[in-house]
Structure formats: structure tokens, C-alpha cells
Design an enzyme around this catalytic site. Structure first.
Site, mmCIF file in Angstrom:
data_model
loop_
_atom_site.group_PDB
_atom_site.id
_atom_site.type_symbol
_atom_site.label_atom_id
_atom_site.label_comp_id
_atom_site.label_asym_id
_atom_site.label_seq_id
_atom_site.Cartn_x
_atom_site.Cartn_y
_atom_site.Cartn_z
ATOM 1 N N ASP A 124 0.850 -1.194 0.000
ATOM 2 C CA ASP A 124 0.000 0.000 0.000
ATOM 3 C C ASP A 124 0.889 1.249 0.000
ATOM 4 O O ASP A 124 1.896 1.314 0.697
ATOM 5 C CB ASP A 124 -0.905 -0.013 1.243
ATOM 6 N N THR B 163 -1.842 6.427 0.854
ATOM 7 C CA THR B 163 -2.376 7.740 0.483
ATOM 8 C C THR B 163 -3.243 8.213 1.648
ATOM 9 O O THR B 163 -3.323 7.541 2.680
ATOM 10 C CB THR B 163 -3.269 7.645 -0.776
ATOM 11 N N THR C 62 -15.854 -2.532 -9.790
ATOM 12 C CA THR C 62 -17.047 -1.896 -9.214
ATOM 13 C C THR C 62 -18.246 -1.957 -10.160
ATOM 14 O O THR C 62 -18.070 -1.972 -11.392
ATOM 15 C CB THR C 62 -16.722 -0.412 -8.904
ATOM 16 N N ASP C 63 -19.434 -1.921 -9.588
ATOM 17 C CA ASP C 63 -20.646 -1.874 -10.421
ATOM 18 C C ASP C 63 -20.763 -0.541 -11.172
ATOM 19 O O ASP C 63 -21.530 -0.426 -12.131
ATOM 20 C CB ASP C 63 -21.906 -2.111 -9.571
ATOM 21 N N GLU C 64 -19.969 0.467 -10.734
ATOM 22 C CA GLU C 64 -20.076 1.779 -11.387
ATOM 23 C C GLU C 64 -19.640 1.745 -12.847
ATOM 24 O O GLU C 64 -19.935 2.665 -13.605
ATOM 25 C CB GLU C 64 -19.272 2.833 -10.621
ATOM 26 N N TYR D 127 -13.540 8.330 -12.297
ATOM 27 C CA TYR D 127 -13.243 7.146 -11.464
ATOM 28 C C TYR D 127 -13.743 5.873 -12.137
ATOM 29 O O TYR D 127 -12.978 4.923 -12.346
ATOM 30 C CB TYR D 127 -13.891 7.290 -10.076
ATOM 31 N N LYS E 113 -11.768 2.562 -13.813
ATOM 32 C CA LYS E 113 -11.965 1.168 -13.382
ATOM 33 C C LYS E 113 -12.376 0.297 -14.576
ATOM 34 O O LYS E 113 -11.914 -0.835 -14.709
ATOM 35 C CB LYS E 113 -13.031 1.083 -12.278
ATOM 36 N N ASN F 261 -21.947 -0.871 -3.584
ATOM 37 C CA ASN F 261 -21.437 -0.034 -2.484
ATOM 38 C C ASN F 261 -21.248 -0.835 -1.204
ATOM 39 O O ASN F 261 -22.180 -1.475 -0.722
ATOM 40 C CB ASN F 261 -22.430 1.094 -2.184
HETATM 41 P P1 NAD Z 1 -9.894 3.091 -0.306
HETATM 42 O O1 NAD Z 1 -9.735 4.389 -0.979
HETATM 43 O O2 NAD Z 1 -10.423 3.033 1.079
HETATM 44 O O3 NAD Z 1 -8.488 2.325 -0.303
HETATM 45 C C1 NAD Z 1 -7.605 2.335 -1.382
HETATM 46 C C2 NAD Z 1 -6.233 1.918 -0.868
HETATM 47 O O4 NAD Z 1 -5.338 1.895 -2.008
HETATM 48 C C3 NAD Z 1 -5.637 2.888 0.153
HETATM 49 O O5 NAD Z 1 -5.101 2.177 1.234
HETATM 50 C C4 NAD Z 1 -4.540 3.600 -0.626
HETATM 51 O O6 NAD Z 1 -3.449 4.007 0.187
HETATM 52 C C5 NAD Z 1 -4.128 2.533 -1.627
HETATM 53 N N1 NAD Z 1 -3.520 3.098 -2.839
HETATM 54 C C6 NAD Z 1 -3.974 4.131 -3.600
HETATM 55 N N2 NAD Z 1 -3.136 4.360 -4.624
HETATM 56 C C7 NAD Z 1 -2.140 3.447 -4.525
HETATM 57 C C8 NAD Z 1 -0.989 3.160 -5.314
HETATM 58 N N3 NAD Z 1 -0.699 3.890 -6.399
HETATM 59 N N4 NAD Z 1 -0.187 2.131 -4.950
HETATM 60 C C9 NAD Z 1 -0.483 1.399 -3.827
HETATM 61 N N5 NAD Z 1 -1.539 1.630 -3.047
HETATM 62 C C10 NAD Z 1 -2.374 2.639 -3.399
HETATM 63 O O7 NAD Z 1 -10.776 2.223 -1.295
HETATM 64 P P2 NAD Z 1 -11.841 1.064 -0.979
HETATM 65 O O8 NAD Z 1 -13.166 1.662 -0.826
HETATM 66 O O9 NAD Z 1 -11.286 0.175 0.065
HETATM 67 O O10 NAD Z 1 -11.820 0.302 -2.385
HETATM 68 C C11 NAD Z 1 -10.883 -0.722 -2.640
HETATM 69 C C12 NAD Z 1 -11.090 -1.247 -4.039
HETATM 70 O O11 NAD Z 1 -12.394 -1.776 -4.185
HETATM 71 C C13 NAD Z 1 -10.937 -0.183 -5.113
HETATM 72 O O12 NAD Z 1 -10.278 -0.767 -6.208
HETATM 73 C C14 NAD Z 1 -12.367 0.181 -5.464
HETATM 74 O O13 NAD Z 1 -12.455 0.615 -6.792
HETATM 75 C C15 NAD Z 1 -13.068 -1.133 -5.249
HETATM 76 N N6 NAD Z 1 -14.487 -1.055 -4.873
HETATM 77 C C16 NAD Z 1 -14.891 -0.275 -3.812
HETATM 78 C C17 NAD Z 1 -16.222 -0.274 -3.430
HETATM 79 C C18 NAD Z 1 -16.720 0.546 -2.253
HETATM 80 O O14 NAD Z 1 -17.909 0.612 -2.015
HETATM 81 N N7 NAD Z 1 -15.846 1.170 -1.470
HETATM 82 C C19 NAD Z 1 -17.155 -1.057 -4.137
HETATM 83 C C20 NAD Z 1 -16.701 -1.817 -5.221
HETATM 84 C C21 NAD Z 1 -15.370 -1.821 -5.562
HETATM 85 O O1 DAU Z 2 -20.817 1.301 -6.295
HETATM 86 C C1 DAU Z 2 -19.512 1.048 -5.848
HETATM 87 C C2 DAU Z 2 -18.800 2.352 -5.595
HETATM 88 O O2 DAU Z 2 -19.363 2.880 -4.391
HETATM 89 C C3 DAU Z 2 -17.301 2.212 -5.461
HETATM 90 O O3 DAU Z 2 -16.768 1.782 -6.683
HETATM 91 C C4 DAU Z 2 -16.657 3.543 -5.044
HETATM 92 O O4 DAU Z 2 -15.268 3.359 -4.813
HETATM 93 C C5 DAU Z 2 -17.324 4.025 -3.777
HETATM 94 O O5 DAU Z 2 -16.798 5.294 -3.426
HETATM 95 C C6 DAU Z 2 -18.829 4.107 -3.957
HETATM 96 O O6 DAU Z 2 -19.159 5.160 -4.913
HETATM 97 P P1 DAU Z 2 -20.401 6.144 -4.673
HETATM 98 O O7 DAU Z 2 -20.189 7.365 -5.475
HETATM 99 O O8 DAU Z 2 -21.688 5.414 -4.851
HETATM 100 O O9 DAU Z 2 -20.207 6.418 -3.109
HETATM 101 P P2 DAU Z 2 -20.314 7.731 -2.221
HETATM 102 O O10 DAU Z 2 -20.237 7.302 -0.795
HETATM 103 O O11 DAU Z 2 -19.369 8.791 -2.673
HETATM 104 O O12 DAU Z 2 -21.787 8.240 -2.529
HETATM 105 C C7 DAU Z 2 -22.904 7.411 -2.301
HETATM 106 C C8 DAU Z 2 -24.140 8.175 -2.704
HETATM 107 O O13 DAU Z 2 -24.343 9.264 -1.806
HETATM 108 C C9 DAU Z 2 -24.048 8.795 -4.089
HETATM 109 O O14 DAU Z 2 -25.335 8.754 -4.689
HETATM 110 C C10 DAU Z 2 -23.642 10.245 -3.813
HETATM 111 C C11 DAU Z 2 -24.324 10.534 -2.484
HETATM 112 N N1 DAU Z 2 -23.614 11.465 -1.603
HETATM 113 C C12 DAU Z 2 -22.295 11.247 -1.332
HETATM 114 C C13 DAU Z 2 -21.608 12.102 -0.510
HETATM 115 C C14 DAU Z 2 -20.141 11.862 -0.209
HETATM 116 C C15 DAU Z 2 -24.304 12.535 -1.026
HETATM 117 O O15 DAU Z 2 -25.512 12.723 -1.257
HETATM 118 N N2 DAU Z 2 -23.614 13.371 -0.191
HETATM 119 C C16 DAU Z 2 -22.279 13.206 0.091
HETATM 120 O O16 DAU Z 2 -21.710 14.025 0.843
#
Ligand code: NAD
Ligand code: DAU
Length: 342
Positions: A33, A36, A125-127, A150, A154, A179
Site C-alpha cells: 500500500d 495515500t 465496481t458496479d459503477e 473514477y 476502473k 457499495n
Molecule cells: P480506499 O480508498 O479506502 O483504499 C484504497 C487503498 O489503495 C488505500 O489504502 C490507498 O493508500 C491505496 N492506494 C492508492 N493508490 C495506490 C498506489 N498507487 N499504490 C499502492 N496503493 C495505493 O478504497 P476502498 O473503498 O477500500 O476500495 C478498494 C477497491 O475496491 C478499489 O479498487 C475500489 O475501486 C473497489 N471497490 C470499492 C467499493 C466501495 O464501495 N468502497 C465497491 C466496489 C469496488
Molecule cells: O458502487 C460502488 C462504488 O461505491 C465504489 O466503486 C466507489 O469506490 C465508492 O466510493 C462508492 O461510490 P459512490 O459514489 O456510490 O459512493 P459515495 O459514498 O461517494 O456516494 C454514495 C451516494 O451518496 C451517491 O449517490 C452520492 C451521495 N452522496 C455522497 C456524498 C459523499 C451525497 O448525497 N452526499 C455526500 O456528501
């Protein structure tokens, strides 16, 4: 098995490292990692002194380092989670998203090709599918129509991964999850941001009309799905992962306020996110049928536990409630409030 987890100090990555340690105690786990703003080594503090867990601080874009780590620890499987993950940040500054999410993924694939890693799991991601109307759900064959820098980065990484499978014969699998929620999520994402703000009686910014729908999954259910895919997923395939817990954002925020005993007067409707996807919903029938996976958590219980975790761990998130991060958040909030039609 020797497994490399990239992004293992982030939200899902650190939950995954703990999950794998519990479920596969004999495996050697290597966490790589860059740390960041979203990565926090404290998330793995419980593994300090564990002889079968190694932490390496480094960037996935650094090919020399990755080659060294993969060779030194005889890595057999990679679970690739390292990414820039926040949609709003990708709108403010897309470049690092392309660098890390696309080019970083390609570096990892090159190393797999050069050294011969047995399996590469691209955690996506589903996005990548874009937005749904009021009905229907994404299947693995839904077209890719990403809306944000973003999700576009992906989608590009998914395609590069699948291409390395077809062209070079690498054993690759792509997962696309909805999510996630749970402990260790950085408070810029909806659920932890709303909890932290509400605990401080600060405004809760809801984008647009709050009618956007997300399909929520407990992070541990995602982790169990990733273990199944690593061990038993079919090479070259894509697996959708989702919890079947669709909620409108406003409904979710109201639920959080209720759990926290706070007033709905904290809610502020602010300017919408540009390109904001209206609705996500996942059809998880493929992973259910092939790997027997299904979520173990209900949304109501999982959300209540998550709220409790944030309430009980202020030291984990207090640092983001002051200084540069709070300034960033407050300036974003003011800009959105100023641009809001309401
Ligand atoms: P996060 O932002 O919490 O964590 C990302 C991690 O990657 C951090 O620890 C960061 O330091 C590390 N990182 C960033 N750039 C890097 C680099 N260049 N080299 C090495 N490490 C690096 O993200 P998350 O929410 O835990 O998501 C993890 C993965 O799952 C991502 O690939 C994201 O696209 C995917 N994902 C997230 C969600 C969600 O809801 N959070 C859903 C579906 C898929
Ligand atoms: O669907 C999977 C994705 O879910 C992952 O790939 C992404 O890494 C993760 O960040 C997440 O993306 P979203 O954009 O769906 O998540 P976020 O928490 O940013 O926002 C969720 C919803 O809430 C979205 O419709 C935007 C809204 N939102 C978000 C924030 C931060 C608000 O209304 N207010 C806010 O302040």
C-alpha cells in the site's frame, strides 16, 4: 498460498486482510500500500508481530518494486484493490485516477506475466455499468457505460485485465461489487461522512434530491466473495457481487440520524454531483450459482453495527475532522451549497 493484497490498508483491503487471516490462517499475506490519505496502517495493527503477514509501503506503478515483492515472497495470487476510489475527487482531479487505476493495474499484470503469478483478481465496481432506470439490475453482460473519471478508469482497468487473459494466457478474474459499508471506511464516503458530521452536529450534505439509489453490501460479505473468487472463480470471467439492499440516499441518511438520535434538521440538500448515476442494482445470480456465495449480513443489522463502531472509535476518525481534510470538506460543502438550486 502466498497472496499479495494491494491497497490492503484501505477500507475494503484492510477488512480483507483480517478476513483472510481468520479464514486461511496458514496463508502468507503480503500487504502492499502506498498509504495515500485513504490508507491507514493502524487498520492492521492487530497483525503486528504476525510472522505470516508482511507490510510493504509502495506504489503499484513502481514496476521494479512490484517485481521485487512478487519474486521475494513467491506470490501465487494477487487480490488487486489499490486504487483512487472516490468519485468526487475524480471530478476534481482525474489524472491520478488514470495513473493508479489504469497504469498501476497494467504494471501488476506485466509483473504477473513476467514472473508467472498463478491468479490475478481485479477488484472492480458496479459503477462501470453506469446508471439504471427505476427497474432492472446489472448483469455481467450489461454494457460498460461509466459516468465519472473514477468509473471510467476502473472500466479501463477491467478491460486491460481481461485482455491480458485472452492475449497472454494469464489467469485473471474480474469482480464488480456494489457499495460497501462497514468499519475503516474513510469519512468522505456517504455513510461514515454522515455519521461523523452528525456526531458533531454539522450539516449533512445530500446531493440533488436525495433520490439516488445505491445497493449496499457489508464489507465482510464482499471479502468472503473475493476469497471464493480467488479460490474457485473461473478464469477469464467477470463476477457481479451485490447485497440486494437498495436504498435511496435520503432514506439511508434519515435512518442514520435515527440510529444516532439526531435531528433531521441537520440535512441540507446541496448541488448534485455532475454525472451523478441515479440508481445501481446488482444481479448476483452468477456468483450465487457458481460459487454458492450469498450475503450473511442484513442491511439493518450491519448498519447499526457500523454506526456503533464509528461511535466507539473516535480516535480512528478524529484526525479527519480537523486540519487540511476538514478544510477540503468544508470548502466542497460551501461550493455545493452555493450552487444548489434549492
Ligand atoms: P480506499 O480508498 O479506502 O483504499 C484504497 C487503498 O489503495 C488505500 O489504502 C490507498 O493508500 C491505496 N492506494 C492508492 N493508490 C495506490 C498506489 N498507487 N499504490 C499502492 N496503493 C495505493 O478504497 P476502498 O473503498 O477500500 O476500495 C478498494 C477497491 O475496491 C478499489 O479498487 C475500489 O475501486 C473497489 N471497490 C470499492 C467499493 C466501495 O464501495 N468502497 C465497491 C466496489 C469496488
Ligand atoms: O458502487 C460502488 C462504488 O461505491 C465504489 O466503486 C466507489 O469506490 C465508492 O466510493 C462508492 O461510490 P459512490 O459514489 O456510490 O459512493 P459515495 O459514498 O461517494 O456516494 C454514495 C451516494 O451518496 C451517491 O449517490 C452520492 C451521495 N452522496 C455522497 C456524498 C459523499 C451525497 O448525497 N452526499 C455526500 O456528501
Amino acid at each position: 498460498m502466498n497472496v499479495l493484497i494491494t491497497g490492503g490498508c484501505g477500507f475494503i483491503g484492510s477488512n480483507l486482510v483480517h478476513h483472510l487471516r481468520a479464514r486461511r490462517p496458514d496463508w502468507t499475506l503480503v500487504t502492499l500500500d502506498k498509504l495515500t490519505y485513504a490508507g491507514n496502517l493502524e487498520n492492521l495493527a492487530a497483525l503486528e508481530g504476525d510472522p505470516k503477514h508482511i507490510f510493504v509501503r509502495g506504489n503499484i506503478c513502481n514496476r521494479e518494486l512490484i517485481e521485487h515483492v512478487v519474486g521475494l515472497y513467491r506470490i501465487e495470487g494477487i487480490l488487486h484493490l489499490a486504487a483512487e476510489s472516490h468519485v468526487d475527487r475524480s471530478i476534481l482531479g482525474p489524472e491520478v485516477f488514470v495513473q493508479t487505476n489504469v497504469l498501476g493495474t497494467q504494471v501488476l499484470l506485466e509483473v504477473c506475466k513476467a514472473i508467472g503469478v498463478r491468479r490475478f483478481v481485479m477488484v472492480s465496481t458496479d459503477e462501470v455499468y453506469g446508471s439504471l432506470g427505476p427497474t432492472g439490475a446489472f448483469t455481467e453482460s450489461s454494457p460498460l457505460q461509466p459516468s465519472s473519471p473514477y468509473s471510467a478508469s476502473k472500466a479501463a482497468a477491467d478491460l486491460v485485465t481481461l485482455a491480458y487473459g485472452r492475449t497472454f494466457g494469464l489467469d485473471v478474474v474480474v469482480t464488480r461489487c456494489s457499495n460497501n459499508y462497514g468499519r475503516y471506511q474513510f469519512p468522505e464516503k456517504l455513510i461514515p461522512l454522515m455519521i461523523v458530521n452528525a456526531l458533531h452536529d454539522k450539516p449533512l450534505p445530500v446531493y440533488g434530491d436525495g433520490g439516488n439509489v445505491r445497493d449496499w453490501l457489508h464489507v465482510e460479505d464482499h471479502c468472503e466473495a473475493l476469497l471464493g473468487v480467488l479460490e474457485r472463480g473461473r478464469s477469464g470471467e467477470v463476477y457481479n457481487i451485490g447485497g440486494g439492499a437498495e436504498r435511496k440516499n435520503l432514506e439511508l441518511v434519515r435512518g442514520l440520524l435515527k440510529l444516532l438520535g439526531k435531528s433531521e434538521e441537520l440535512i441540507r440538500f446541496v448541488a448534485d454531483r455532475p454525472g451523478h448515476d441515479r440508481r445501481y442494482a446488482i444481479d448476483p445470480s452468477k456468483i450465487r450459482k457458481e460459487l454458492g456465495w450469498k450475503p450473511a449480513h442484513t442491511f439493518e443489522q450491519g448498519l447499526a453495527e457500523t454506526v456503533r463502531w464509528y461511535v466507539d472509535h473516535p480516535t480512528w476518525w478524529e484526525h479527519v475532522n480537523s486540519g487540511a481534510y476538514r478544510e477540503y470538506f468544508d470548502s466542497q460543502y460551501r461550493a455545493r451549497l452555493g450552487a444548489s438550486p434549492g
